[in-house]
Design a protein around this motif. Sequence first.
Motif, PDB file in Angstrom:
ATOM      1  N   PRO A 162       0.797  -1.233   0.000  1.00 40.23           N
ATOM      2  CA  PRO A 162       0.000   0.000   0.000  1.00 40.23           C
ATOM      3  C   PRO A 162       0.828   1.281   0.000  1.00 40.23           C
ATOM      4  N   SER A 163       2.145   1.178   0.249  1.00 41.11           N
ATOM      5  CA  SER A 163       3.035   2.356   0.257  1.00 41.11           C
ATOM      6  C   SER A 163       2.579   3.373   1.300  1.00 41.11           C
ATOM      7  N   LEU A 164       2.721   2.990   2.551  1.00 39.85           N
ATOM      8  CA  LEU A 164       2.329   3.847   3.670  1.00 39.85           C
ATOM      9  C   LEU A 164       3.563   4.369   4.395  1.00 39.85           C
ATOM     10  N   ASP A 165       3.398   5.497   5.076  1.00 44.40           N
ATOM     11  CA  ASP A 165       4.486   5.989   5.914  1.00 44.40           C
ATOM     12  C   ASP A 165       4.402   5.338   7.291  1.00 44.40           C
ATOM     13  N   ALA A 166       5.244   5.788   8.219  1.00 46.08           N
ATOM     14  CA  ALA A 166       5.308   5.159   9.544  1.00 46.08           C
ATOM     15  C   ALA A 166       4.026   5.349  10.346  1.00 46.08           C
ATOM     16  N   SER A 167       3.218   6.325   9.969  1.00 47.68           N
ATOM     17  CA  SER A 167       1.955   6.556  10.674  1.00 47.68           C
ATOM     18  C   SER A 167       0.776   5.921   9.937  1.00 47.68           C
ATOM     19  N   PHE A 168       1.070   5.099   8.907  1.00 49.39           N
ATOM     20  CA  PHE A 168       0.082   4.343   8.142  1.00 49.39           C
ATOM     21  C   PHE A 168      -0.785   5.242   7.253  1.00 49.39           C
ATOM     22  N   ARG A 169      -0.203   6.369   6.846  1.00 51.16           N
ATOM     23  CA  ARG A 169      -0.835   7.246   5.861  1.00 51.16           C
ATOM     24  C   ARG A 169      -0.133   7.049   4.518  1.00 51.16           C
ATOM     25  N   TYR A 170      -0.824   7.365   3.440  1.00 48.31           N
ATOM     26  CA  TYR A 170      -0.263   7.147   2.110  1.00 48.31           C
ATOM     27  C   TYR A 170       0.928   8.067   1.844  1.00 48.31           C
ATOM     28  N   LEU A 171       1.924   7.497   1.175  1.00 50.56           N
ATOM     29  CA  LEU A 171       3.127   8.263   0.845  1.00 50.56           C
ATOM     30  C   LEU A 171       2.908   9.204  -0.327  1.00 50.56           C
ATOM     31  N   SER A 172       2.083   8.799  -1.293  1.00 55.41           N
ATOM     32  CA  SER A 172       1.931   9.633  -2.485  1.00 55.41           C
ATOM     33  C   SER A 172       0.614   9.335  -3.170  1.00 55.41           C
ATOM     34  N   ALA A 173       0.300  10.166  -4.152  1.00 52.46           N
ATOM     35  CA  ALA A 173      -0.933   9.990  -4.915  1.00 52.46           C
ATOM     36  C   ALA A 173      -0.914   8.719  -5.750  1.00 52.46           C
ATOM     37  N   THR A 174       0.262   8.134  -5.946  1.00 50.21           N
ATOM     38  CA  THR A 174       0.361   6.900  -6.734  1.00 50.21           C
ATOM     39  C   THR A 174       0.288   5.649  -5.867  1.00 50.21           C
ATOM     40  N   SER A 175       0.140   5.799  -4.568  1.00 56.43           N
ATOM     41  CA  SER A 175      -0.051   4.624  -3.712  1.00 56.43           C
ATOM     42  C   SER A 175      -1.292   3.876  -4.192  1.00 56.43           C
TER      43      SER A 175
END
Length: 502
Positions: A448-461
């Motif tokens: 899913p391409s998430l950051d450490a807080s489980f939010r999306y890293l980019s619009a292409t996730s």
Amino acid sequence: MAQKIFRLYSNRGDDAMRRTSCGKAVPFVLLWVCAILLVAGQARAEDIYYAQALAGAGTGDSCANARAIAEVTWGPGAGSIGAGDTAHLCGTIATAITVGASGTDANSKVTVKFEDNARMSKDTWGDGGAAITVSGNNWVVIDGGTNGIVESTDVGSAKTYRHNNTGIAISGTSSDIEVRNLTIPQLYSRTRSNSQDFAGSGIKLNQGSLSNIRIHHNTISKAEILIYVVYRAYNNIRIYNNTLTHGAAGIIVGDPTSNSTIDTVELYNNTINLYDDAADLNCTNTYHNDGIHFWAVASGTSYRNVRIHGNTIGPDMGACTATTGWIFLEDTRSNILIYNNLLLANDSNRCPTDAMVYDKNDGSAANNGAQIYNNTFAFSGGANKGCSGVEVHEGGEIVKNNIFMNLNYAVFGGPIASPFLSDYNLYYNNNKNVEGKSKDSHGIFRNPSLDASFRYLSATSPGVNAGADLSAFFTTDKDGRARTVPWDIGAFEYVGGGYPAR
């Protein structure tokens, strides 16, 4: 009132001047103003300050001149705490308080407010006792203020007492009660052992008939059940923005008696981590250790119209405990909506025995399964994936727009007669994705391409703009941001240009 006074004196023909209790003779044009001021003065809200013992002049006009708490009186009249009045608590108080008056409406409540650094602290509030009790009252606020504390200091495994005491207890026929801004750091300090000695509740709604109850922005630790709702005839209960740690259960909503009901319950934006306080030494512990647990075991008892959303549960839910689920539903219920939650685990020894969300069969063919939408389920404890995401046994569940990553089972359908629907979910690195009678026809099987807080890293996730539109049920994400069509999968909506500071 003014019109009546005007007619009274104008009909007597001598309305130019009148001598009144306001003072000397005054022009009649001021007479009705005087009367209104007198009535308003009688109804003026009072602020009375109390300490454990009398302080200064004992007038009650400040903490420096506080009255003794044993002298508090309740009801209407000057010097008592009644509708519209506030009892301010000062210093350390070791005398239990039972609220003895009601407010009349939202603008005229009875308030008990902790002043800065005030605390209710005692060795024990007694077996079955509570620091503050509200029973049979309406329109009452218990406000911890800036840093108000309620605690018992000598209750626990290695302490003098092993009492089942409570911080705030609400019971009887009561409505419009609010408990906010309190810190309850300890009511039972348990030492890990094989003894089943945990007890106590931080805030307890205890039987009776309760409605319009709000419990929010409290921090509660070290009790068996941190918030306990023992319902009989309850309606409109909201529990939100609380931090709950170091207990055997975070929030329990249940009742063992027949024909009890609770209708319209909302649990949201709470943070729950139970740690190891309920663990024993050889992993035979019998405490549920659930984050949120609903049950209705007796005949005719049920819960309905429940929303569980925006909560963060885990990752530190306790090792060697008998945790059934981070969210555990059982027995008779209807209309259950679970969404925008962040459900985490970081150790295979800290996984639930069933699943992070466990919807257990109620023994009927009612087909009242929960709707489970836009949650993020994640395990970060390495290759040994001991946790499962969702286990459904009721039938009729709908599982959509969720992220499942690094789990044993993502979605498991148990022995149910009716199928459940699972679709538009994102799966990554699970041992098994969907097991049972339903498969995702629109599922995504990628990182899913998430950051450490489980939010999306980019619009292409891959989960961005890939979900089903569920705006018929809710319209915001876990952070309170509006969801836009097409929806994103998971608890958080992607924000272009980065997420705002949290």
